[in-house]
Design an enzyme around this catalytic site. Structure first.
Site, mmCIF file in Angstrom:
data_model
loop_
_atom_site.group_PDB
_atom_site.id
_atom_site.type_symbol
_atom_site.label_atom_id
_atom_site.label_comp_id
_atom_site.label_asym_id
_atom_site.label_seq_id
_atom_site.Cartn_x
_atom_site.Cartn_y
_atom_site.Cartn_z
ATOM 1 N N SER A 171 -45.775 1.656 63.723
ATOM 2 C CA SER A 171 -45.584 0.648 62.724
ATOM 3 C C SER A 171 -46.864 -0.063 62.624
ATOM 4 C CB SER A 171 -44.657 -0.248 63.596
ATOM 5 O OG SER A 171 -43.979 -1.012 62.647
ATOM 6 N N HIS A 378 -35.802 1.472 64.750
ATOM 7 C CA HIS A 378 -37.350 1.202 64.851
ATOM 8 C C HIS A 378 -38.174 1.187 66.028
ATOM 9 C CE1 HIS A 378 -40.880 0.014 62.577
ATOM 10 N NE2 HIS A 378 -41.132 -0.766 63.117
#
Ligand SMILES: *[C@@H]1O[C@H](CO)[C@@H](O)[C@H](O)[C@H]1NC(C)=O
Ligand SMILES: *[C@@H]1O[C@H](CO)[C@@H](O)[C@H](O)[C@H]1NC(C)=O
Ligand SMILES: *[C@@H]1O[C@H](CO)[C@@H](O)[C@H](O)[C@H]1NC(C)=O
Ligand SMILES: *[C@@H]1O[C@H](CO)[C@@H](O)[C@H](O)[C@H]1NC(C)=O
Length: 402
Positions: A171, A378
Site C-alpha cells: 500500500s 486490502h
C-alpha cells in the site's frame, strides 16, 4: 482539548473506533493481564526475539534530519527490505507469528530481513534539530519516498556489502517506492526486484463511504486541523491498543465493534478473513501514527486523479516548485524490475488503478490479479488468513528462482 478533538476526528472522520472520551474511563478498568502471555503489547524487537530469532535495531538520519528506525533479523543471505502501509509500522510484518508472517518466513530461508518504519510512526520519532510540532509533521508520503527510503537503502547496502536489495512494500509502501524511483532514478539500480502488494499511486477510484465528504471539504478540514494544532493522526495509543485487543479477541462479546470498524476503515466484510487467532495482536498494533499531511496528499490525488507532489495551492506552488501545478511523479522512470499483486475485492488499491500503473511502468516482471470472488481485501495482503498461500509463498518462490 487536543485529545477531545483527535478522538472526535477518529470517531467521525474514520470511525476509527468507538473509543470516544466517555469510554476511555471504562477502558482503563479493563484488565491488561488477560493479554499478558500474548503478543499484544510486544514491539517489533520483542516479537522477533520471542520466537527465537536474532534482532538488531538501527536509527538512521535522513538528509533532512529525520530519525528513522530499522529493525533487522540478520542472516547471511541477500537483504530484503519490508515497507509497511499507512499509519502502520514494522510490526505488521511480524504479528502473525513465525508460521505466517513473511519476515520470519524469509529469515528461515536465510534472507537478511530489514524492517522499515516511516518517519513519524511510533518507532521513528525524532529529528536532529529541535523542531516545533508544526515543523516536524510537515511531511507526507513524498518525503518518506524522497528522503527516508534512499537513506535506508544506502544504509542497508553499506552494512551488508550488497549492491542491490529486494523490496517488498504494501500500500503506502508501494507509493513511496514509486516516489523514490521516480524522483531519484539512480535508486532503480539498487533494487534487485520489488514486490508491490496492493499498489497505490492515486486513490481516485477507491470506494470508501466518506471519501467524497472528505475530499470536497479537504481545504476546510486541513485548515481546521492546522488551526487547532493537530498535525498527526492515528498515533500509537495504549488505550486504543487495549481497546482493539479487547473487542477483537477471540470470542469477544463485543466483536461486532471490531467488525464494524474494520468494515468501515478497510472494507473488510468478513473478519474471519483475517488470521482470527491473531486478531488481538493484529489490531492492537494498529494504528502506529502518521502525519495528517500524508492523508491530505492522498485525498488530493483522489480529487485530481494525478500522482503528483503535494499541492500547496497555486501561489505557494510557485515558490516551492516554480510552477502553478505540483509536478507529477513520472512512473516511466521507475525502471527497477517489479512484480505487482492486486485483488479485485480491494477497495483501496483497485484493479482499475493498478492497470494504469502497470501500463506506465517500463519493467513489469509479473502482474497478479486475485479474483474478486476470493473476497481478498486490502488488509489481507499483510494480515490475512490466506496470506501465506496467496502472497507470501508466491513471493518466496519468485525470489528463490530469481
Ligand atoms: C525545544 O524548543 C522548545 C520551544 O520551541 C523549548 O521549549 C525546548 O526547551 C527546546 N528543547 C531543547 C532540548 O532545546
Ligand atoms: C512545509 O514544507 C513546505 C515545502 O517544503 C514549505 O514551503 C513550508 O514552509 C513548510 N511549513 C512549515 C510550517 O514548516
Ligand atoms: C467468512 O470467512 C470464513 C473463513 O474464510 C468462512 O468460513 C465464512 O463462511 C465466511 N462468512 C461469510 C458470511 O461469508
Ligand atoms: C473469477 O471467479 C469467478 C467465480 O468463481 C469466475 O466465474 C470467473 O471466471 C473468474 N475470473 C477470472 C478472470 O478468472
Amino acid at each position: 482539548m487536543k485529545f477531545v478533538y483527535s478522538n472526535f476526528l477518529r470517531c467521525t472522520i474514520f470511525l476509527y473506533c468507538f473509543c470516544d472520551v466517555q469510554s476511555t474511563n471504562k477502558l482503563k478498568s479493563l484488565n491488561y493481564d488477560q493479554f499478558s502471555d500474548s503478543d499484544v503489547f510486544l514491539n517489533s524487537f520483542q516479537l522477533i526475539t520471542k520466537y527465537g530469532y536474532m534482532s538488531k535495531k538501527y536509527s538512521v538520519v535522513t538528509e533532512d534530519g529525520y530519525s528513522v528506525k530499522l529493525f533487522r533479523i540478520p542472516s547471511s543471505g541477500p537483504p530484503v527490505l519490508l515497507v509497511h502501509g499507512i499509519g502502520d509500522s514494522s510490526d505488521s510484518w511480524l504479528v502473525l507469528g513465525p508460521s505466517d508472517s513473511i519476515a520470519y518466513l524469509l529469515s528461515n530461508l536465510k534472507y537478511d530481513v530489514w524492517l522499515y518504519n516511516a518517519r513519524g510512526n511510533k518507532y521513528s520519532k525524532g529529528h536532529k534539530r529541535n523542531l516545533s510540532q508544526k515543523q516536524y509533521w510537515n511531511f507526507s508520503y513524498e518525503e518518506m519516498g524522497s528522503q527516508d527510503l534512499p537513506t535506508v537503502v544506502d544504509f542497508i547496502l553499506a552494512e551488508t556489502f550488497y549492491s542491490k536489495l529486494t523490496y517488498i512494500g504494501f500500500s503506502q509502501g508501494t507509493t513511496i517506492f514509486f516516489v523514490m524511483c521516480s524522483l531519484k532514478p539512480d535508486y532503480n539500480a539498487k533494487i534487485h526486484n520489488a514486490f508491490l502488494l496492493a499498489p497505490i499511486a492515486t486513490i481516485n477510484n477507491i470506494k470508501h463511504p466518506f471519501i467524497d465528504l472528505f475530499t470536497k471539504n479537504i481545504n476546510a478540514i486541513s485548515k481546521f486541523l492546522d488551526d487547532i494544532g493537530i498535525y498527526d493522526i492515528f498515533s500509537d495509543n495504549q488505550l486504543i491498543n487495549l481497546y482493539h485487543a479487547h473487542v477483537c479477541r477471540d470470542k469477544a462479546s463485543k466483536k461486532i465493534l471490531c467488525e464494524i470498524e474494520n468494515l468501515i476503515n478497510f472494507g473488510l466484510k468478513n473478519i474471519s478473513n483475517l488470521n482470527t487467532n491473531k486478531l488481538s495482536a493484529i489490531t492492537s498494533h494498529i494504528p502506529a501514527g502518521v502525519s495528517t499531511k500524508t492523508f491530505i496528499h492522498y485525498f488530493q490525488s483522489y480529487t485530481t486523479g494525478q500522482f503528483a507532489r503535494f499541492d500547496y495551492g497555486s501561489e505557494r506552488n510557485q515558490l516551492v516548485y516554480a510552477s502553478i501545478e505540483p509536478p507529477k511523479f513520472d512512473l516511466s522512470l521507475v525502471s527497477a524490475p517489479v512484480s505487482l499483486f492486486v485483488s479485485g475485492a480491494d477497495s483501496f488499491s483497485t484493479v482499475h488503478n493498478v492497470d494504469r500503473i502497470v501500463r506506465a511502468l517500463p519493467n513489469v516482471v509479473k502482474y497478479v490479479v486475485l479474483n474478486e470472488s476470493l473476497d481478498f481485501t486490502h488488509l489481507e495482503f499483510v494480515y490475512g488468513a490466506r496470506v501465506r498461500t496467496l502472497i507470501n509463498y508466491p513471493i518466496i518462490n519468485d525470489l528463490s528462482s530469481s
